[in-house]
Scaffold this motif. Structure first.
Motif, PDB file in Angstrom:
ATOM      1  N   LYS A 106       0.829  -1.216   0.000  1.00 50.24           N
ATOM      2  CA  LYS A 106       0.000   0.000   0.000  1.00 50.24           C
ATOM      3  C   LYS A 106       0.860   1.261   0.000  1.00 50.24           C
ATOM      4  N   VAL A 107       1.930   1.232   0.780  1.00 48.51           N
ATOM      5  CA  VAL A 107       2.836   2.393   0.846  1.00 48.51           C
ATOM      6  C   VAL A 107       3.463   2.639  -0.514  1.00 48.51           C
ATOM      7  N   ILE A 108       3.920   1.571  -1.162  1.00 47.82           N
ATOM      8  CA  ILE A 108       4.578   1.700  -2.466  1.00 47.82           C
ATOM      9  C   ILE A 108       3.587   2.162  -3.532  1.00 47.82           C
ATOM     10  N   VAL A 109       2.394   1.556  -3.547  1.00 45.10           N
ATOM     11  CA  VAL A 109       1.391   1.927  -4.554  1.00 45.10           C
ATOM     12  C   VAL A 109       1.017   3.403  -4.436  1.00 45.10           C
ATOM     13  N   THR A 110       0.842   3.874  -3.200  1.00 40.88           N
ATOM     14  CA  THR A 110       0.523   5.296  -3.005  1.00 40.88           C
ATOM     15  C   THR A 110       1.654   6.179  -3.504  1.00 40.88           C
ATOM     16  N   GLY A 111       2.900   5.799  -3.198  1.00 48.10           N
ATOM     17  CA  GLY A 111       4.057   6.560  -3.671  1.00 48.10           C
ATOM     18  C   GLY A 111       4.145   6.590  -5.191  1.00 48.10           C
ATOM     19  N   VAL A 112       3.877   5.448  -5.812  1.00 48.26           N
ATOM     20  CA  VAL A 112       3.903   5.372  -7.279  1.00 48.26           C
ATOM     21  C   VAL A 112       2.834   6.275  -7.874  1.00 48.26           C
ATOM     22  N   LEU A 113       1.615   6.209  -7.329  1.00 51.43           N
ATOM     23  CA  LEU A 113       0.517   7.023  -7.852  1.00 51.43           C
ATOM     24  C   LEU A 113       0.812   8.510  -7.730  1.00 51.43           C
ATOM     25  N   ILE A 114       1.424   8.890  -6.607  1.00 49.13           N
ATOM     26  CA  ILE A 114       1.736  10.301  -6.392  1.00 49.13           C
ATOM     27  C   ILE A 114       2.618  10.839  -7.512  1.00 49.13           C
ATOM     28  N   ASN A 115       3.601  10.065  -7.931  1.00 42.81           N
ATOM     29  CA  ASN A 115       4.507  10.548  -8.974  1.00 42.81           C
ATOM     30  C   ASN A 115       4.012  10.266 -10.389  1.00 42.81           C
ATOM     31  N   ILE A 116       3.225   9.212 -10.576  1.00 41.66           N
ATOM     32  CA  ILE A 116       2.651   8.974 -11.907  1.00 41.66           C
ATOM     33  C   ILE A 116       1.732  10.123 -12.287  1.00 41.66           C
ATOM     34  N   LEU A 117       0.944  10.580 -11.315  1.00 41.22           N
ATOM     35  CA  LEU A 117      -0.013  11.658 -11.581  1.00 41.22           C
ATOM     36  C   LEU A 117       0.618  13.031 -11.395  1.00 41.22           C
ATOM     37  N   ASN A 118       1.871  13.130 -11.750  1.00 43.98           N
ATOM     38  CA  ASN A 118       2.582  14.406 -11.664  1.00 43.98           C
ATOM     39  C   ASN A 118       3.151  14.741 -13.040  1.00 43.98           C
ATOM     40  N   PRO A 119       2.380  15.454 -13.872  1.00 41.65           N
ATOM     41  CA  PRO A 119       2.828  15.755 -15.230  1.00 41.65           C
ATOM     42  C   PRO A 119       4.079  16.630 -15.267  1.00 41.65           C
ATOM     43  N   LYS A 120       4.379  17.314 -14.173  1.00 42.67           N
ATOM     44  CA  LYS A 120       5.570  18.155 -14.154  1.00 42.67           C
ATOM     45  C   LYS A 120       6.834  17.306 -14.299  1.00 42.67           C
ATOM     46  N   LEU A 121       6.772  16.055 -13.866  1.00 43.45           N
ATOM     47  CA  LEU A 121       7.927  15.168 -14.035  1.00 43.45           C
ATOM     48  C   LEU A 121       8.183  14.877 -15.511  1.00 43.45           C
ATOM     49  N   THR A 122       7.103  14.616 -16.252  1.00 45.13           N
ATOM     50  CA  THR A 122       7.256  14.350 -17.682  1.00 45.13           C
ATOM     51  C   THR A 122       7.804  15.576 -18.398  1.00 45.13           C
ATOM     52  N   VAL A 123       7.243  16.742 -18.082  1.00 46.05           N
ATOM     53  CA  VAL A 123       7.728  17.976 -18.695  1.00 46.05           C
ATOM     54  C   VAL A 123       9.179  18.225 -18.308  1.00 46.05           C
ATOM     55  N   PHE A 124       9.512  17.901 -17.057  1.00 45.74           N
ATOM     56  CA  PHE A 124      10.885  18.076 -16.582  1.00 45.74           C
ATOM     57  C   PHE A 124      11.849  17.211 -17.396  1.00 45.74           C
ATOM     58  N   PHE A 125      11.500  15.947 -17.581  1.00 38.14           N
ATOM     59  CA  PHE A 125      12.366  15.063 -18.360  1.00 38.14           C
ATOM     60  C   PHE A 125      12.447  15.506 -19.811  1.00 38.14           C
ATOM     61  N   LEU A 126      11.331  15.974 -20.344  1.00 36.32           N
ATOM     62  CA  LEU A 126      11.314  16.401 -21.743  1.00 36.32           C
ATOM     63  C   LEU A 126      12.221  17.601 -21.965  1.00 36.32           C
TER      64      LEU A 126
END
Length: 201
Positions: A106-126
């Motif tokens: 549960k801890v890992i899934v919540t952590g994954v969801l927090i960053n998956i639903l963060n479009p700023k990360l995708t823009v950052f990598f781009l």
């Protein structure tokens, strides 16, 4: 590996955001082990952004206003839900003397969801990775994977450091329920503030 890349990546990772708030919450509520698991979950949440960037899907998100807006508001909604859940559930952030563990999954899934639903990360990598990769070079793909791996490693190390420091002070609030009530409110406000900032992106 250039110093410029390491410095920029470290600044980006160390700047408090949703992942840091979640890791601190896990550290205060369940201790050091939970903070490490939370850091691992947040780090794994970066993988989809790396994949979409490398495969070119990030360019589509960047070019399509609708796709970006949908992803962005999913992230905003999730952060607001986290804020509401933190305030509503008194067990969400509570220090236990016995350190009773929450399910690691549960801890890992919540952590994954927090960053998956963060479009700023995708823009950052781009916007970030291309500055350190020669697209015409034959080893461009391995280079991008290498830099992404370093970024993820930095994320994990920095988040664990945040968590360990927070876990070190949790014993000082074991007998202070009012302190934990205020901490819960601060985390809830932090999630709302981060959601608002994301909505204005």
């Amino acid at each position: 590996m250039s110093i410029a890349f390491l410095a920029t990546a470290l600044i980006a990772v160390a700047t408090p955001g949703t992942g840091v708030v979640y890791t601190l919450s896990a550290a205060l509520s369940r201790g050091r082990r939970a903070s490490v698991v939370a850091a691992a979950g947040c780090t794994l949440g970066i993988v989809p952004h790396v994949v979409t960037t490398i495969t070119g899907l990030a360019a589509l998100l960047h070019a399509s206003a609708l796709a970006f807006q949908v992803l962005k508001y999913l992230g905003v909604g999730y952060l607001l839900w986290m804020a509401w859940a933190t305030l509503r559930d008194r067990e969400a952030i509570v220090v236990r003397a016995d350190g009773a563990p929450r399910s690691a999954v549960k801890v890992i899934v919540t952590g994954v969801l927090i960053n998956i639903l963060n479009p700023k990360l995708t823009v950052f990598f781009l916007a970030f990775l291309p500055q350190f990769v020669d697209a015409d070079a034959p080893g461009a793909l391995p280079r991008m994977l290498e830099l992404s791996g370093v970024f993820m490693l930095l994320t994990f190390v920095v988040f664990v450091a945040y968590g360990v420091l927070a876990a070190a002070v949790r014993t000082h609030v074991l007998s202070r329920p009012r302190v934990m009530a205020w901490i819960r409110r601060v985390f809830a406000v932090s999630f709302v503030a981060l959601g608002a900032r994301l909505a204005l992106t």
